[in-house]
Design a protein around this motif. Structure first.
Motif, PDB file in Angstrom:
ATOM      1  N   LYS A  10      -9.725  -4.035   7.966  1.00  0.00           N
ATOM      2  CA  LYS A  10      -9.433  -3.013   6.957  1.00  0.00           C
ATOM      3  C   LYS A  10      -8.067  -2.388   7.197  1.00  0.00           C
ATOM      4  CE  LYS A  10     -11.029   1.421   5.109  1.00  0.00           C
ATOM      5  NZ  LYS A  10     -12.045   2.514   5.229  1.00  0.00           N
ATOM      6  N   SER A  11      -7.787  -2.001   8.453  1.00  0.00           N
ATOM      7  CA  SER A  11      -6.496  -1.372   8.769  1.00  0.00           C
ATOM      8  C   SER A  11      -5.346  -2.343   8.522  1.00  0.00           C
ATOM      9  CB  SER A  11      -6.476  -0.891  10.226  1.00  0.00           C
ATOM     10  OG  SER A  11      -6.457  -1.971  11.129  1.00  0.00           O
ATOM     11  N   THR A  12      -5.579  -3.620   8.830  1.00  0.00           N
ATOM     12  CA  THR A  12      -4.545  -4.631   8.632  1.00  0.00           C
ATOM     13  C   THR A  12      -4.273  -4.857   7.158  1.00  0.00           C
ATOM     14  OG1 THR A  12      -5.254  -5.730  10.662  1.00  0.00           O
ATOM     15  CG2 THR A  12      -3.857  -6.995   9.186  1.00  0.00           C
ATOM     16  N   PHE A  13      -5.333  -4.920   6.357  1.00  0.00           N
ATOM     17  CA  PHE A  13      -5.186  -5.139   4.916  1.00  0.00           C
ATOM     18  C   PHE A  13      -4.429  -3.976   4.264  1.00  0.00           C
ATOM     19  CE2 PHE A  13      -6.794  -4.855   0.513  1.00  0.00           C
ATOM     20  CZ  PHE A  13      -6.390  -6.111   0.054  1.00  0.00           C
ATOM     21  N   ILE A  14      -4.758  -2.758   4.676  1.00  0.00           N
ATOM     22  CA  ILE A  14      -4.057  -1.582   4.150  1.00  0.00           C
ATOM     23  C   ILE A  14      -2.577  -1.669   4.513  1.00  0.00           C
ATOM     24  CG2 ILE A  14      -3.784   0.930   4.386  1.00  0.00           C
ATOM     25  CD1 ILE A  14      -6.826   1.102   4.728  1.00  0.00           C
ATOM     26  N   GLY A  15      -2.292  -2.085   5.744  1.00  0.00           N
ATOM     27  CA  GLY A  15      -0.903  -2.225   6.180  1.00  0.00           C
ATOM     28  C   GLY A  15      -0.127  -3.237   5.349  1.00  0.00           C
ATOM     29  N   GLY A  20       4.068  -4.064   1.539  1.00  0.00           N
ATOM     30  CA  GLY A  20       4.560  -4.816   0.384  1.00  0.00           C
ATOM     31  C   GLY A  20       5.207  -3.913  -0.649  1.00  0.00           C
ATOM     32  N   ILE A  21       4.544  -2.803  -0.942  1.00  0.00           N
ATOM     33  CA  ILE A  21       5.077  -1.850  -1.924  1.00  0.00           C
ATOM     34  C   ILE A  21       6.394  -1.246  -1.434  1.00  0.00           C
ATOM     35  CG2 ILE A  21       4.660   0.376  -3.065  1.00  0.00           C
ATOM     36  CD1 ILE A  21       1.657  -0.323  -3.012  1.00  0.00           C
ATOM     37  N   LEU A  22       6.416  -0.852  -0.144  1.00  0.00           N
ATOM     38  CA  LEU A  22       7.620  -0.235   0.411  1.00  0.00           C
ATOM     39  C   LEU A  22       8.775  -1.224   0.514  1.00  0.00           C
ATOM     40  CD1 LEU A  22       6.169   2.017   3.256  1.00  0.00           C
ATOM     41  CD2 LEU A  22       6.847   2.674   0.937  1.00  0.00           C
ATOM     42  N   ALA A  23       8.474  -2.482   0.818  1.00  0.00           N
ATOM     43  CA  ALA A  23       9.529  -3.504   0.917  1.00  0.00           C
ATOM     44  C   ALA A  23      10.240  -3.662  -0.418  1.00  0.00           C
ATOM     45  CB  ALA A  23       8.934  -4.833   1.372  1.00  0.00           C
ATOM     46  N   ILE A  24       9.476  -3.696  -1.496  1.00  0.00           N
ATOM     47  CA  ILE A  24      10.059  -3.828  -2.840  1.00  0.00           C
ATOM     48  C   ILE A  24      10.898  -2.593  -3.171  1.00  0.00           C
ATOM     49  CG2 ILE A  24       9.533  -3.945  -5.310  1.00  0.00           C
ATOM     50  CD1 ILE A  24       7.014  -5.561  -4.537  1.00  0.00           C
ATOM     51  N   LEU A  25      10.339  -1.409  -2.876  1.00  0.00           N
ATOM     52  CA  LEU A  25      11.041  -0.156  -3.162  1.00  0.00           C
ATOM     53  C   LEU A  25      12.362  -0.080  -2.393  1.00  0.00           C
ATOM     54  CD1 LEU A  25      10.962   2.683  -4.462  1.00  0.00           C
ATOM     55  CD2 LEU A  25       9.747   3.487  -2.430  1.00  0.00           C
ATOM     56  N   LYS A  26      12.341  -0.459  -1.110  1.00  0.00           N
ATOM     57  CA  LYS A  26      13.554  -0.381  -0.288  1.00  0.00           C
ATOM     58  C   LYS A  26      14.584  -1.436  -0.683  1.00  0.00           C
ATOM     59  CE  LYS A  26      11.182  -0.246   3.655  1.00  0.00           C
ATOM     60  NZ  LYS A  26      10.850  -0.119   5.095  1.00  0.00           N
ATOM     61  N   ALA A  27      14.109  -2.617  -1.017  1.00  0.00           N
ATOM     62  CA  ALA A  27      15.033  -3.688  -1.418  1.00  0.00           C
ATOM     63  C   ALA A  27      15.777  -3.305  -2.692  1.00  0.00           C
ATOM     64  CB  ALA A  27      14.270  -4.995  -1.610  1.00  0.00           C
ATOM     65  N   SER A  45      10.293  -4.371   6.673  1.00  0.00           N
ATOM     66  CA  SER A  45       9.006  -4.232   5.997  1.00  0.00           C
ATOM     67  C   SER A  45       8.446  -5.592   5.589  1.00  0.00           C
ATOM     68  CB  SER A  45       9.152  -3.344   4.752  1.00  0.00           C
ATOM     69  OG  SER A  45       9.265  -1.988   5.114  1.00  0.00           O
ATOM     70  N   THR A  46       9.350  -6.511   5.225  1.00  0.00           N
ATOM     71  CA  THR A  46       8.913  -7.868   4.891  1.00  0.00           C
ATOM     72  C   THR A  46       8.340  -8.538   6.130  1.00  0.00           C
ATOM     73  OG1 THR A  46      10.627  -8.045   3.191  1.00  0.00           O
ATOM     74  CG2 THR A  46       9.622 -10.107   3.959  1.00  0.00           C
ATOM     75  N   ALA A  47       8.961  -8.273   7.289  1.00  0.00           N
ATOM     76  CA  ALA A  47       8.419  -8.789   8.553  1.00  0.00           C
ATOM     77  C   ALA A  47       7.044  -8.178   8.814  1.00  0.00           C
ATOM     78  CB  ALA A  47       9.368  -8.466   9.699  1.00  0.00           C
ATOM     79  N   ASP A  48       6.867  -6.909   8.425  1.00  0.00           N
ATOM     80  CA  ASP A  48       5.563  -6.257   8.553  1.00  0.00           C
ATOM     81  C   ASP A  48       4.489  -7.034   7.806  1.00  0.00           C
ATOM     82  OD1 ASP A  48       6.394  -4.200  10.125  1.00  0.00           O
ATOM     83  OD2 ASP A  48       6.489  -2.708   8.532  1.00  0.00           O
ATOM     84  N   ILE A  49       4.822  -7.447   6.586  1.00  0.00           N
ATOM     85  CA  ILE A  49       3.857  -8.178   5.754  1.00  0.00           C
ATOM     86  C   ILE A  49       3.472  -9.492   6.441  1.00  0.00           C
ATOM     87  CG2 ILE A  49       3.481  -9.284   3.519  1.00  0.00           C
ATOM     88  CD1 ILE A  49       5.601  -7.334   2.391  1.00  0.00           C
ATOM     89  N   LYS A 126       5.066   5.528   6.385  1.00  0.00           N
ATOM     90  CA  LYS A 126       4.935   4.667   7.559  1.00  0.00           C
ATOM     91  C   LYS A 126       4.425   5.426   8.784  1.00  0.00           C
ATOM     92  CE  LYS A 126       5.868   0.349   6.751  1.00  0.00           C
ATOM     93  NZ  LYS A 126       5.006  -0.750   7.220  1.00  0.00           N
ATOM     94  N   GLU A 127       4.799   6.683   8.930  1.00  0.00           N
ATOM     95  CA  GLU A 127       4.322   7.462  10.067  1.00  0.00           C
ATOM     96  C   GLU A 127       2.813   7.696   9.945  1.00  0.00           C
ATOM     97  OE1 GLU A 127       4.345   9.418  13.696  1.00  0.00           O
ATOM     98  OE2 GLU A 127       5.839   8.104  12.764  1.00  0.00           O
TER      99      GLU A 127
END
Length: 293
Positions: A10-15, A20-27, A45-49, A126-127
């Motif tokens: 569950k925690s991984t899926f939320i991450g 994904g949303i933040l990567a698009i926003l930042k890009a 963030s893409t590496a996070d995904i 992220k925090e």
């Protein structure tokens, strides 16, 4: 085990979703806002995904029960995944550092002011995600999940570095455009520090490194409390995924029968597992008191 696995998944899926949303926003913010620090953040963030997806698959693998080929289970898959996350972070840090140096040497315009708003949103998100995932990782004693949490924290740090760099660039004006790129370079260094924090315990687990000495001592104390145990000679502990294993040598009266010694060893195992349920397996070797090395 099923409850532990579900918490981790569950925690991984939320991450994955949040990253994904933040990567698009930042890009988008980095491209249109003329900020490489923000683009570097998007790379992180893409590496996070990617790494969170690796973790999700690894957790599914690690939760498989023991079988004929893997009598000790598949728990070490978690440590392998943590190493994979560390390698992915290393690659991300290298890419960010390389591009940062290139941009420092190439004149360009200062970033747009609205990129700071994007970064504030990212830092806060992220925090919060870091604290949530870390709590889950500690709760289920998973190095891989804790590694994923550190990844979210590194993302928050890179975003903070980008925020500082962009602020300096905007306040300083002409001649301070590269502050944004220096921030990205600094972020790469922070990522490498996180790599060490992730990889070190995972390598220890793969090499069957002894656990915390205080935990070893606690296992010894619990074994000594069982009636019939005269001394605990050896105690070694190791991690296997979210659970632990222990190997003990205990002394008992040499005049006892095999059956009585066997009963004592089971009592020791039950007593330790009742107090420290994270120990899934405890191997006990009986030594006759007075006939030891």
């Amino acid at each position: 085990m099923a409850k532990t696995e579900n918490k981790a998944l569950k925690s991984t899926f939320i991450g994955i979703i949040v990253s994904g949303i933040l990567a698009i926003l930042k890009a988008l913010g980095g491209i249109f806002g003329n900020s490489y620090a923000l683009i570097a953040d998007a790379i992180e963030s893409t590496a996070d995904i990617f790494t969170s997806t690796m973790l999700w698959l690894g957790l599914k693998w690690a939760s498989k029960p023991a079988d004929e080929d893997h009598p000790y289970g598949h728990g070490k898959a978690e440590a392998l995944i943590a190493i994979g996350i560390a390698l992915a972070l290393t690659i991300a840090a290298f890419v960010i550092g390389k591009e940062s140096v290139h941009n420092i040497m190439t004149p360009h315009k200062s970033p747009k002011a609205y990129t700071l708003i994007i970064l504030l949103i990212v830092i806060a998100t992220k925090e919060i995600l870091y604290r949530y995932v870390k709590k889950v990782g500690i709760g289920i004693n998973s190095e891989a999940v804790k590694a994923d949490a550190f990844h979210h924290r590194s993302d928050a740090i890179t975003s903070l570095a980008a925020f500082i760099g962009i602020s300096i660039s905007l306040i300083g004006g002409k001649g301070y455009e590269a502050a944004d790129d220096y921030a990205a370079l600094f972020a790469g260094v922070i990522i490498l520090i996180n790599v060490y924090q992730i990889a070190r315990p995972a390598i220890g687990e793969l090499l069957d490194e002894d656990l915390d000495p205080s935990l070893n001592e606690r296992v010894r104390e619990l074994a000594s409390e069982v009636e019939g145990v005269t001394h605990v000679q050896k105690c070694h502990t190791r991690k296997m995924g979210v659970l632990n294993h222990a190997d003990l040598h205990i002394w008992v009266d040499g005049e006892l029968s095999v059956t009585e010694g066997h009963t004592i060893s089971h009592a020791v195992k039950d007593h330790i597992q009742h107090t420290l349920p994270q120990f899934i397996e405890i191997m006990i070797h009986i030594e006759p008191d007075g006939h030891h090395d």
